[in-house]
Motif scaffolding. Structure first.
Motif, PDB file in Angstrom:
ATOM      1  N   LEU A  92      11.220  38.105  39.558  1.00 29.72           N
ATOM      2  CA  LEU A  92      10.242  38.833  40.358  1.00 29.72           C
ATOM      3  C   LEU A  92       9.817  40.109  39.641  1.00 29.72           C
ATOM      4  N   ALA A  93       8.515  40.247  39.446  1.00 31.74           N
ATOM      5  CA  ALA A  93       7.989  41.452  38.826  1.00 31.74           C
ATOM      6  C   ALA A  93       7.129  42.257  39.794  1.00 31.74           C
ATOM      7  N   GLY A  94       6.424  41.557  40.684  1.00 32.04           N
ATOM      8  CA  GLY A  94       5.467  42.229  41.559  1.00 32.04           C
ATOM      9  C   GLY A  94       4.130  42.363  40.854  1.00 32.04           C
ATOM     10  N   TRP A  95       3.073  42.478  41.635  1.00 29.81           N
ATOM     11  CA  TRP A  95       1.733  42.495  41.042  1.00 29.81           C
ATOM     12  C   TRP A  95       1.537  43.672  40.099  1.00 29.81           C
ATOM     13  N   ASP A  96       2.259  44.767  40.335  1.00 33.77           N
ATOM     14  CA  ASP A  96       2.095  45.949  39.487  1.00 33.77           C
ATOM     15  C   ASP A  96       3.305  46.197  38.596  1.00 33.77           C
ATOM     16  N   GLY A  97       4.271  45.263  38.620  1.00 33.40           N
ATOM     17  CA  GLY A  97       5.452  45.406  37.772  1.00 33.40           C
ATOM     18  C   GLY A  97       6.575  46.197  38.384  1.00 33.40           C
ATOM     19  N   ASN A  98       6.441  46.593  39.651  1.00 38.39           N
ATOM     20  CA  ASN A  98       7.409  47.522  40.231  1.00 38.39           C
ATOM     21  C   ASN A  98       8.299  46.913  41.306  1.00 38.39           C
ATOM     22  N   ALA A  99       8.383  45.578  41.358  1.00 40.16           N
ATOM     23  CA  ALA A  99       9.376  44.968  42.230  1.00 40.16           C
ATOM     24  C   ALA A  99      10.766  45.356  41.750  1.00 40.16           C
ATOM     25  N   GLY A 100      11.682  45.523  42.683  1.00 35.66           N
ATOM     26  CA  GLY A 100      13.062  45.822  42.303  1.00 35.66           C
ATOM     27  C   GLY A 100      13.413  47.292  42.269  1.00 35.66           C
ATOM     28  N   GLU A 101      12.520  48.163  42.737  1.00 36.01           N
ATOM     29  CA  GLU A 101      12.830  49.600  42.765  1.00 36.01           C
ATOM     30  C   GLU A 101      13.738  49.906  43.953  1.00 36.01           C
ATOM     31  N   VAL A 102      14.907  49.254  43.962  1.00 38.55           N
ATOM     32  CA  VAL A 102      15.803  49.367  45.110  1.00 38.55           C
ATOM     33  C   VAL A 102      16.431  50.744  45.229  1.00 38.55           C
ATOM     34  N   GLY A 103      16.444  51.512  44.152  1.00 42.82           N
ATOM     35  CA  GLY A 103      16.970  52.870  44.230  1.00 42.82           C
ATOM     36  C   GLY A 103      16.204  53.737  45.202  1.00 42.82           C
ATOM     37  N   HIS A 104      14.998  53.283  45.564  1.00 47.40           N
ATOM     38  CA  HIS A 104      14.167  54.045  46.490  1.00 47.40           C
ATOM     39  C   HIS A 104      14.142  53.413  47.872  1.00 47.40           C
ATOM     40  N   LEU A 105      15.124  52.536  48.146  1.00 50.20           N
ATOM     41  CA  LEU A 105      15.381  52.144  49.518  1.00 50.20           C
ATOM     42  C   LEU A 105      15.903  53.355  50.282  1.00 50.20           C
ATOM     43  N   THR A 106      15.445  53.536  51.493  1.00 50.61           N
ATOM     44  CA  THR A 106      15.939  54.635  52.317  1.00 50.61           C
ATOM     45  C   THR A 106      17.229  54.193  53.001  1.00 50.61           C
ATOM     46  N   LEU A 107      18.347  54.769  52.564  1.00 46.83           N
ATOM     47  CA  LEU A 107      19.638  54.457  53.159  1.00 46.83           C
ATOM     48  C   LEU A 107      20.040  55.480  54.212  1.00 46.83           C
ATOM     49  N   ASP A 108      19.605  56.710  54.040  1.00 46.51           N
ATOM     50  CA  ASP A 108      19.984  57.784  54.959  1.00 46.51           C
ATOM     51  C   ASP A 108      18.765  58.217  55.757  1.00 46.51           C
ATOM     52  N   GLU A 115      18.453  60.356  57.943  1.00 46.94           N
ATOM     53  CA  GLU A 115      18.394  61.805  58.135  1.00 46.94           C
ATOM     54  C   GLU A 115      17.857  62.519  56.896  1.00 46.94           C
ATOM     55  N   GLY A 116      17.811  61.816  55.776  1.00 52.22           N
ATOM     56  CA  GLY A 116      17.195  62.354  54.560  1.00 52.22           C
ATOM     57  C   GLY A 116      17.779  63.670  54.101  1.00 52.22           C
ATOM     58  N   LYS A 117      19.099  63.744  54.033  1.00 54.23           N
ATOM     59  CA  LYS A 117      19.737  65.012  53.679  1.00 54.23           C
ATOM     60  C   LYS A 117      19.524  65.378  52.211  1.00 54.23           C
ATOM     61  N   ILE A 118      19.337  64.375  51.358  1.00 51.96           N
ATOM     62  CA  ILE A 118      19.177  64.611  49.923  1.00 51.96           C
ATOM     63  C   ILE A 118      17.802  64.117  49.487  1.00 51.96           C
ATOM     64  N   THR A 119      17.126  64.911  48.660  1.00 50.84           N
ATOM     65  CA  THR A 119      15.816  64.536  48.125  1.00 50.84           C
ATOM     66  C   THR A 119      15.990  63.844  46.781  1.00 50.84           C
ATOM     67  N   CYS A 120      15.402  62.674  46.653  1.00 50.43           N
ATOM     68  CA  CYS A 120      15.449  61.893  45.418  1.00 50.43           C
ATOM     69  C   CYS A 120      14.573  62.541  44.350  1.00 50.43           C
ATOM     70  N   GLY A 121      14.784  62.143  43.096  1.00 41.75           N
ATOM     71  CA  GLY A 121      13.955  62.660  42.010  1.00 41.75           C
ATOM     72  C   GLY A 121      12.493  62.297  42.145  1.00 41.75           C
ATOM     73  N   CYS A 122      12.197  61.259  42.949  1.00 43.62           N
ATOM     74  CA  CYS A 122      10.800  60.862  43.165  1.00 43.62           C
ATOM     75  C   CYS A 122      10.106  61.771  44.175  1.00 43.62           C
ATOM     76  N   GLY A 123      10.886  62.632  44.851  1.00 42.98           N
ATOM     77  CA  GLY A 123      10.311  63.556  45.812  1.00 42.98           C
ATOM     78  C   GLY A 123      10.466  63.156  47.262  1.00 42.98           C
ATOM     79  N   HIS A 124      11.014  61.960  47.515  1.00 43.94           N
ATOM     80  CA  HIS A 124      11.207  61.489  48.880  1.00 43.94           C
ATOM     81  C   HIS A 124      12.676  61.633  49.286  1.00 43.94           C
ATOM     82  N   ASP A 125      12.911  61.619  50.586  1.00 43.19           N
ATOM     83  CA  ASP A 125      14.244  61.925  51.105  1.00 43.19           C
ATOM     84  C   ASP A 125      15.018  60.665  51.488  1.00 43.19           C
ATOM     85  N   GLY A 126      16.348  60.756  51.342  1.00 39.87           N
ATOM     86  CA  GLY A 126      17.235  59.722  51.848  1.00 39.87           C
ATOM     87  C   GLY A 126      17.362  58.480  51.008  1.00 39.87           C
ATOM     88  N   HIS A 127      16.856  58.501  49.776  1.00 36.70           N
ATOM     89  CA  HIS A 127      16.888  57.301  48.933  1.00 36.70           C
ATOM     90  C   HIS A 127      18.274  57.085  48.329  1.00 36.70           C
TER      91      HIS A 127
END
Length: 322
Positions: A154-170, A172-184
């Motif tokens: 699986l690649a996805g139409w833009d090549g970005n399938a599999g970016e599971v590190g940016h699944l939101t697990l928390d 409450e978003g206590k920690i901000t990811c390097g991508c700028g979003h919270d809870g990843h």
């Protein structure tokens, strides 16, 4: 004689190999990934490493038949670039790859993949069982997964399938990811972000610890090294294990793999402390079949060998194409 080039562009290092038509590596080179000033510096470093690998193989770059690249994301496949990588400085907004490498090698057969997609291509290509349902998970500077379902990578139409590190697990978003979003997931468990998570826990729990909290050189290495002699460091490792297990459970429920291979510097350097908490929690977290969870069979070479397999098989990693 046919020659093939594989490239692994990570947030920390760049690696390249050159192989002959049998897939035997005959030249290799590596260098650190530039941290600026712009993406062009990274492009130039990639080209430099490929030139060095070709020189080590005793061939001119123009003799290469094809190349595969496994790169940090996110990708723009149409442009053949990395766009706004989360784990490089903000000044690096665009890294051209396929175009410049095509010019260097004088071939349009340059196949770009997310690095974890290259990783699952490498695992599948080299696996004795070659299962059609498998995942390669990297826990390194960032977190991501390459996924193969029913024999299809699986690649996805833009090549970005599999970016599971940016699944939101928390939520409450206590920690901000390097991508700028919270809870990843990546914001808690990646090599780049484990120190931030440890500092957060130390503050909210008023913990006493030997960890060099606040030191600019404080790293994930410190956390794992002190997990045997510092109660707080052991607590951080336990919490990381919980988040990792939750992320892996999401992967299992989404893709039903038979086996999950785990790689990346954090996992490779701390395999027991990373893999055992995941295995221990699977039965309580997963409602379907629990896959085999193994350390990658290819070590640090998994991405570059997957990129090489992609070059040899027209971008697919399917051995039947050889």
């Amino acid at each position: 004689m046919a020659y093939y080039v594989g490239v692994d562009l990570g947030a920390t290092n760049i690696r390249s190999v050159v192989a002959d038509g049998d897939g035997t590596v005959i030249g290799s080179a590596d260098d650190g990934t530039p941290q600026g000033p712009t993406g062009i510096a990274v492009t130039e470093a990639v080209l430099g490493v490929v030139r060095e690998a070709c020189a080590a193989a005793g061939i001119d770059p123009e003799r290469a038949n094809a190349a595969g690249i496994g790169a940090i994301g996110p990708l723009d496949l149409a442009e053949g670039t990395v766009e706004d990588p989360a784990n490089l400085p903000d000044t690096i907004d665009r890294i051209p790859l396929t175009g410049p490498l095509s010019v260097l090698l004088d071939t349009d057969r340059v196949f770009l993949h997310n690095d974890t997609v290259a990783g699952v291509i490498g695992e599948r290509f080299h696996s004795e069982r070659n299962p059609d349902d498998m995942v390669y998970l990297t826990i390194s500077s960032g977190i991501g997964a390459g996924v193969c379902v029913d024999g299809n990578v699986l690649a996805g139409w833009d090549g970005n399938a599999g970016e599971v590190g940016h699944l939101t697990l928390d939520p409450e978003g206590k920690i901000t990811c390097g991508c700028g979003h919270d809870g990843h997931w990546e914001g808690y468990c990646s090599g780049n972000n484990i120190p931030n998570y440890a500092e957060y826990l130390a503050e909210v729990e008023s913990a006493e610890t030997v960890l060099p909290i606040g030191d600019p050189d404080f790293s994930a290495v410190d956390v794992f090294e002190h997990a045997t002699d510092d109660a707080f460091a052991a607590h951080v490792v336990s919490r990381i294990g919980h988040w990792n297990a939750m992320g892996v459970a999401n992967i299992v429920h989404s893709f039903a793999p038979i086996v999950i291979y785990v790689g990346g510097a954090v996992a490779l350097n701390n395999s027991t402390r990373v893999l055992e908490p995941i295995r221990e929690r699977m039965d309580e977290m997963v409602m379907t079949n629990v896959p085999e969870i193994r350390l990658t069979t290819l070590g640090d070479d998994v991405v570059v060998k997957g990129a090489l397999a992609s070059a040899m098989t027209g971008g697919t990693g399917d051995r039947t194409r050889l």
